[in-house]
Design a protein around this motif. Structure first.
Motif, mmCIF file in Angstrom:
data_model
loop_
_atom_site.group_PDB
_atom_site.id
_atom_site.type_symbol
_atom_site.label_atom_id
_atom_site.label_comp_id
_atom_site.label_asym_id
_atom_site.label_seq_id
_atom_site.Cartn_x
_atom_site.Cartn_y
_atom_site.Cartn_z
ATOM 1 N N ASN A 281 0.929 -1.116 -0.139
ATOM 2 C CA ASN A 281 -0.061 0.156 -0.050
ATOM 3 C C ASN A 281 0.973 1.206 -0.024
ATOM 4 O O ASN A 281 0.361 2.304 0.450
ATOM 5 C CB ASN A 281 -0.882 -0.049 1.323
ATOM 6 C CG ASN A 281 -2.115 -0.933 1.188
ATOM 7 O OD1 ASN A 281 -2.581 -0.894 -0.140
ATOM 8 N ND2 ASN A 281 -2.937 -1.169 2.090
ATOM 9 N N PRO A 434 -5.749 3.731 -5.867
ATOM 10 C CA PRO A 434 -5.445 3.896 -4.445
ATOM 11 C C PRO A 434 -5.596 5.289 -4.150
ATOM 12 O O PRO A 434 -5.525 6.156 -4.881
ATOM 13 C CB PRO A 434 -4.225 3.453 -4.059
ATOM 14 C CG PRO A 434 -3.597 2.503 -5.229
ATOM 15 C CD PRO A 434 -4.601 3.248 -6.532
ATOM 16 N N GLU A 517 -6.710 -1.950 -0.986
ATOM 17 C CA GLU A 517 -6.137 -0.996 0.298
ATOM 18 C C GLU A 517 -6.311 -1.748 1.515
ATOM 19 O O GLU A 517 -6.021 -1.085 2.854
ATOM 20 C CB GLU A 517 -6.429 0.523 0.149
ATOM 21 C CG GLU A 517 -5.506 1.266 -0.961
ATOM 22 C CD GLU A 517 -6.049 2.524 -1.041
ATOM 23 O OE1 GLU A 517 -5.237 3.411 -0.669
ATOM 24 O OE2 GLU A 517 -7.292 2.625 -1.528
#
Length: 538
Positions: A281, A434, A517
């Protein structure tokens, strides 16, 4: 591995539709109202600008903008928009959505007013200042694209997220319609207060000195609705997804959304720390992990938006030329300056009212039922069909008795552009990337679209000229003609269908599910499957 989602984000995903959703739509939507109004109202007044500043005394026809000036006036705002989308998209991920959001609005309002107050009465001075301020107007407009889409997607629940983002974008249609209505009102008032004969009757009297105010009033008006929403933009809290997943501030994210949702939400500091420090992430835009997970979807969103905007902007900015070519708008010399503005605005308003605006709201109504991918594919397909149906028998449609049929077919291409890729290309990039890169990736996708718009705006201006050099507009070289230009646009729409296969289906999924995520997501997974929704491996 079990995937966990932060409580604050889960609360947003399952929240019932309530007042704050509609408040966000209005606040973000008013920016898009101004965006569309300012970008498209210039097409309503370019003929008037040609009359005022480029009419040659004793000429058979009223003046028109020289090719380089027309290209600059129509295209400079698009260049500014492209730059703004890239810059503010990046800035929105670095500084936060809210901090940048007010700045884009101030730029739009200031430059919209300044455009209408362009200095001097000589052609070079007026056009230079108009182009200067329209570039910076476009720069502000460009920032509104990634920020409005990202803010709305991050505030929305996952059940109706598509409809909420589409409703923000639908204000573009309202802005286009408002531009036409404003032009009709202003030109009608001036025609009544300062009546003038047609150019062929009395060339000098057909252009009263007061006509210079018409275009200025039309251009300035777009700033008013946006200015009214500035206070509310500044009052919006930062989105919880940015605060938690990018700023890593679990306490503030929980506190802000507790106020918005009117419920107690606990801060999950440990989970935020674990999620945001996980290697899967934390990769950047220019990394192999990003290329592996999000490369194909980014190619899909950029290519389809690029192809769509070539067709969409060439049609929108040059409707007046197409309508003149088929005889729906009378020759310029048979009208006074204010009458020409009125008839151009009436034609474009009719198209907006009957096809453009309904198309946007059909998307709002059906996007969370049909899904983004199906609507985009359908839109490109019907745009291709109707464009070819207009282009190949173009000589038939150009006959006086068949003009209504032409307008209906032309309107249907706009309907399926807006109930199709013009809406979905805006929505999908705000959902599939993201949080730390969402605004940037949306800005990149939107900038690709504006690159297509610039090609459409500059290219169609020249390509649509008559193949006979004697019949082109003054100063233009011979082109391939309207018929062949429409055939090219049909081919572009077909290619858009093919690139749509690269676009994933976000319908019904949380943003974290789509971007990987959630706590426990692992590197290299596919976009999660849900029902019969399409999915593209990343």
């Amino acid at each position: 591995m079990v995937k966990e989602q932060l409580e604050v984000l889960r609360a947003l995903d399952v929240a019932k539709t309530q007042l704050y959703h509609f408040t966000a739509i209005v606040i973000a939507g008013m920016g898009f109202f101004t965006d569309a109004y300012d970008l498209f109202c210039i097409s309503l007044v370019t003929k008037l600008l040609g009359r005022i500043y480029y009419t040659v005394p004793g000429a058979e026809k009223p003046g028109t903008l020289p090719p380089n000036v027309a290209a600059a006036v129509n295209g400079v705002a698009l260049v500014g928009t492209l730059a703004g989308q890239l810059f503010f998209g990046w800035l929105g991920d670095r500084m936060g959505r809210k901090r940048v959001y007010g700045l884009t609005l101030l730029i739009m309002v200031t430059c919209s007013v300044a455009s209408g107050l362009s200095l001097g009465n000589q052609p070079k001075a007026v056009m230079a200042t108009l182009c200067f301020f329209r570039f910076w107007l476009g720069f502000g407009i460009g920032g509104d694209y990634p920020l409005s889409a990202t803010i709305m997607s991050e505030y929305a629940n996952k059940k109706t997220r598509g409809a909420f983002i589409a409703a923000v974008f639908a204000m573009q249609g309202t802005g286009i319609l408002a531009g036409g209505i404003m032009a009709i009102i202003v030109s009608s008032i001036f025609d009544k207060q300062f009546p003038a004969p047609a150019y062929q009757v009395d060339a000098l009297a057909s252009l009263p000195p007061e006509s210079d105010y018409i275009w200025r009033i039309i251009v300035i008006f777009g700033a008013i609705p946006a200015a009214l929403t500035y206070y509310w933009r500044m009052k919006m809290p930062e989105t919880a997804r940015y605060t938690a997943l990018v700023e890593k501030n679990a306490e503030r994210a929980a506190a802000d959304m507790s106020k918005v949702l009117n419920k107690e939400i606990k801060a999950e500091t440990e989970m935020v720390e674990r999620m945001t420090t996980d290697e899967s992430n934390s990769f950047g835009l220019f990394s192999m992990q990003f290329l592996k997970r999000h490369g194909l979807p980014l190619l899909g969103t950029t290519s389809t938006w690029f192809l769509l905007d070539i067709a969409f902007y060439s049609q929108n900015l040059f409707q007046k030329d197409i309508f003149t070519a088929i005889g729906w708008i009378p020759p310029a010399k048979t009208m006074s300056a204010s009458q020409e503005v009125f008839k151009i605005a009436r034609a474009q308003t009719l198209i907006a009212l009957c096809s453009t605006v309904p198309g946007y709201w059909f998307t709002v109504a059906f996007i969370d039922i049909m899904g983004r991918w199906a609507i985009q594919m359908m839109g490109f397909f019907f745009m291709t069909v109707f464009m070819f149906a207009i282009a190949f028998p173009y000589n038939y449609w150009s006959k006086k008795e068949n003009r209504i049929g032409f307008v209906i077919m032309y309107a249907l291409t706009f309907f399926f552009a807006n109930f199709g890729p013009n809406s979905t290309t805006f929505i999908v990039p705000a959902e599939i990337f993201p949080a730390r890169l969402r605004s940037t990736c949306h800005g990149i996708s939107a900038a690709a679209g504006k690159a297509g718009a610039i090609i459409g705006a500059f290219g169609f201006l020249y390509a649509a000229q008559n193949q006979d050099p004697k019949k082109t507009d003054h100063g233009y070289p011979a082109g391939i003609g309207v018929k062949n230009s429409l055939i090219v646009l049909g081919v572009i729409n077909f290619i858009g269908m093919l690139f749509t296969f690269l676009v994933p289906e976000p319908n019904g999924k949380s943003l974290e599910e789509l971007s990987g995520e959630n706590d426990g997501d692992v590197e290299g997974e596919e976009y999660p499957q849900q029902g019969n929704n399409r999915s593209v491996p990343v």
